[in-house]
Design an enzyme around this catalytic site. Structure first.
Site, short mmCIF file in Angstrom:
data_model
loop_
_atom_site.label_atom_id
_atom_site.label_comp_id
_atom_site.label_asym_id
_atom_site.label_seq_id
_atom_site.Cartn_x
_atom_site.Cartn_y
_atom_site.Cartn_z
N LEU A 247 57.78 80.12 104.79
CA LEU A 247 56.46 79.99 105.57
C LEU A 247 55.50 79.44 104.63
CD1 LEU A 247 56.32 84.29 106.00
CD2 LEU A 247 57.28 82.31 107.79
N ALA A 248 54.98 78.33 105.07
CA ALA A 248 54.15 77.44 104.51
C ALA A 248 52.97 77.01 105.17
CB ALA A 248 55.04 76.08 103.89
N ARG B 12 42.41 82.38 99.46
CA ARG B 12 42.00 82.99 98.15
C ARG B 12 41.95 82.03 97.02
NH1 ARG B 12 45.99 87.94 99.37
NH2 ARG B 12 46.79 86.35 100.63
N GLN C 201 53.13 74.95 112.89
CA GLN C 201 52.45 76.23 113.47
C GLN C 201 51.12 75.78 113.42
OE1 GLN C 201 52.01 79.57 110.63
NE2 GLN C 201 51.12 80.82 112.11
N GLY D 29 52.26 94.77 100.82
CA GLY D 29 52.51 95.72 101.93
C GLY D 29 53.21 96.64 101.46
N ASN E 168 46.63 39.08 80.85
CA ASN E 168 47.59 38.88 81.94
C ASN E 168 46.91 38.88 83.46
OD1 ASN E 168 46.61 41.30 81.66
ND2 ASN E 168 48.17 42.66 82.73
N TYR E 169 45.51 39.04 83.46
CA TYR E 169 44.94 39.03 84.45
C TYR E 169 43.84 37.84 84.62
CZ TYR E 169 42.15 41.26 88.48
OH TYR E 169 41.72 41.75 89.32
N SER F 11 48.28 37.39 63.76
CA SER F 11 47.25 38.24 64.25
C SER F 11 46.28 38.08 65.12
CB SER F 11 46.71 38.96 62.88
OG SER F 11 47.90 39.75 62.18
#
Ligand code: UD1
Ligand code: CA
Length: 538
Positions: A85-86, A92, A151, A217, A466-467, A485
């Protein structure tokens, strides 16, 4: 018609309220041919001898006539399906997302239930009944190969099963699980199945004794000692005496399919939510002189549902505590495990140490003899043996080979592939980058879309550009290269094997092997310049 499949079907399209009345004298309003673009779905529905509504989303609600089946061997074992059942909204939880996709232990609630179900029946015999945000749910768990029933609208747990009737008619028995109760085990599912068979009952329900039964229940048995139950009463409909009953309905059932669907239309909606409650089947079947039995679980922990955020968080904590205990039992050291967040599918080999406040998420796998230091968050990554991940690293879809050292404070983004014994140091970010064996990028560097060979030294502050604003371009650095560096490598660019790049270079052209490249302004020195400015008269 490339990729399309044609199939003949008989379908009755009608408003849902008419289904009950029309069942006996079914009129086929439409007999024809359907064309579906997704061949696999039709294949699956035909395999089950039914056409399920998901194959034909353009029809709102319909009944499909089962196709002719070969006569069954009387000795064949019962055909068993699992229905989860989903479809509910999860009011809540106060969430816009479907309840069963909320996660505990790093995995959707429904995915946990499917994992338990698949240990008992095959995935094609597992049906998720979906409704609220059905498409989202289908997308998230469809990859498992389970079947779906829609459903729509959602009018209660009983109505969910009514919608599944066409899909389930070809089975002898069905076990119903709740998509919001993720701790259910295969063992308990089998117990439910076997108890029903042994008791020859039309319905078996799983019950649990709870200290605080509020919200659940209550199970009414004929006598306290009897297996037989006569009804389940929802909390809101309980008399004060019934409210005191501590035996609750866990929300998992086994049914014999025939009596289930012969009687399900007797359920009414005379309850505070005006819904069809599946729980009412206990009383309906009992009154129809069918046997209804309850089996009590020895482990009330595994039936816990997750109706509220607080319950979700509690389940999550329990699950993660269990996960840590399991890993420790398998030889992993976890310091202060209550501070660690480890998802259920994560694997860690023996003799690895995990320090406090580490997160290991998704499908992450960690080898043996690794150390994962505090505050690292590692997701969907693969870490080989003997790797040290220092403090504060973030890894996502990264692969680290044996003996590598990462961090502190490294960010390894998807497609990072760090070679054996390589070092990635502090404030280094990598993305779609292979860093070869024993290569080092130890400080303040960005490596994106790069292929870096073995034994390469990447100096502090190196950046692969890279872009170009439109495309991502690749940087190739061959074995043994030394990058000084503060260099910027403007891609696409290639540094040949054994070449050197002088510090602070901006490299825009390929560097041949064994060459030195300098790409910076020549230094100017003005002797005495400062002194002169300080004291103009000198
Ligand atoms: C249900 C039981 C209750 C039991 C408890 C155990 C009913 C009426 N009550 O209550 O006796 O103690 O589980 O956890 O069944 N769902 C649908 N379609 C719907 C409505 C719900 O598929 O129309 C699904 C929900 O998504 C959920 C499951 O059914 O996964 C249970 O529904 P929920 O509303 O959580 O029922 P509870 O109030 O927990
Ligand atoms: Ca529930």
């Amino acid at each position: 018609m490339g990729g399309e499949t044609t199939t003949t079907f008989i379908a009755v399209a009608m408003p849902e309220r008419n289904i009950r009345r029309t069942r006996k004298r079914m009129k086929y309003l439409e007999i024809g041919t359907a064309i579906a673009t997704d061949a696999s779905r039709v294949g699956k529905t035909l395999h089950n001898n039914y056409l399920l509504n998901y194959a034909f989303p353009f029809i709102d609600s319909f009944i499909v006539k089962p196709m002719k089946q070969a006569p069954r061997n009387a000795n064949a074992s019962p055909r068993l399906a699992i229905a989860i059942l989903a479809a509910g909204k999860g009011t809540r939880l106060k969430s816009k997302h479907p309840k069963v996709l909320h996660e505990v232990g790093g995995k959707a609630l429904l995915a946990h239930v499917i994992a338990a179900a698949r240990q008992v029946v095959s995935l094609k015999d597992t049906y998720a009944i979906i409704g609220h945000e059905a498409e989202l749910v289908r997308q998230r768990v469809g990859g498992t190969g389970i079947s779906f029933v829609v459903q729509e609208p959602q009018r209660g747990t009983g109505h969910a099963l009514m919608c599944a009737e066409p899909a389930l008619q070809g089975y002898d028995e069905v076990i119903v699980l709740s998509g919001d109760a993720p701790l259910i085990t295969a063992e308990t599912i089998r117990r439910l199945r076997d108890f029903r068979r042994q008791e020859k009952a039309a319905m078996t329900l799983l019950s649990a004794g709870l200290e605080n039964p509020t919200g659940y229940g209550r199970v009414i048995r004929t006598t306290a000692k009897s297996d037989e139950a006569t009804a389940i009463v929802e909390e809101k409909s309980c008399t004060p005496a019934q409210r005191k009953i501590r035996e609750i309905n866990a929300g998992f059932y086994a049914f014999s399919v025939k009596p289930l669907f012969a009687n399900i239309h007797r359920i009414e909606t005379n309850n505070p939510h005006a819904e069809y409650y599946l729980t009412d089947m206990a009383e309906v079947l009992h009154k129809a002189k069918q046997r209804v039995v309850a089996v009590k679980t020895d482990n009330p922990g595994e039936i816990l549902g997750s109706n509220t955020r607080a319950e979700l968080v509690e389940l999550d904590r329990d699950m993660r505590r269990q996960k840590c205990l399991q890993l420790m039992a398998e030889g992993v050291t976890i310091f202060f495990p209550e501070t660690c967040v480890i998802d259920s599918d994560v694997e860690v080999a023996a003799d690895t140490t995990i320090e406090p406040f580490v997160q290991l998420l998704g499908s992450t796998r960690v080898g043996s003899d690794c150390r994962i230091r505090s505050y690292s968050v590692i997701q969907n990554s693969e870490i080989a043996d003997g790797v040290l991940v220092r403090t504060g690293c973030v890894l996502d879809e990264a692969r680290i080979e044996a003996g590598a050292v990462i961090g502190p404070y490294s960010h390894l983004r998807p497609g990072s592939d760090i070679g054996e014994g390589a070092h990635v140091g502090n404030f280094v970010e990598t993305k779609k980058t292979r860093l070869g064996k024993k290569s080092k990028a130890n400080h303040l560097t960005y490596l994106g879309d790069a292929e870096i060979g073995d034994g390469v030294n990447i100096g502090a502050g190196t950046i692969t550009c890279n872009y170009d604003g439109v495309h991502k371009n690749k940087t190739t650095i061959e074995d043994g290269v030394f990058v000084g560096s503060d260099s910027t490598l403007v891609a696409p660019v290639k540094l040949g094997r054994g070449s050197y790049v002088g510090a602070a270079s901006c490299i825009t052209d390929d560097v041949p092997p064994d060459s030195l490249a300098l790409g910076r302004a020549k230094q100017i020195v003005k002797e005495g310049w400062v002194k002169k400015r300080r004291d103009p008269s000198s």
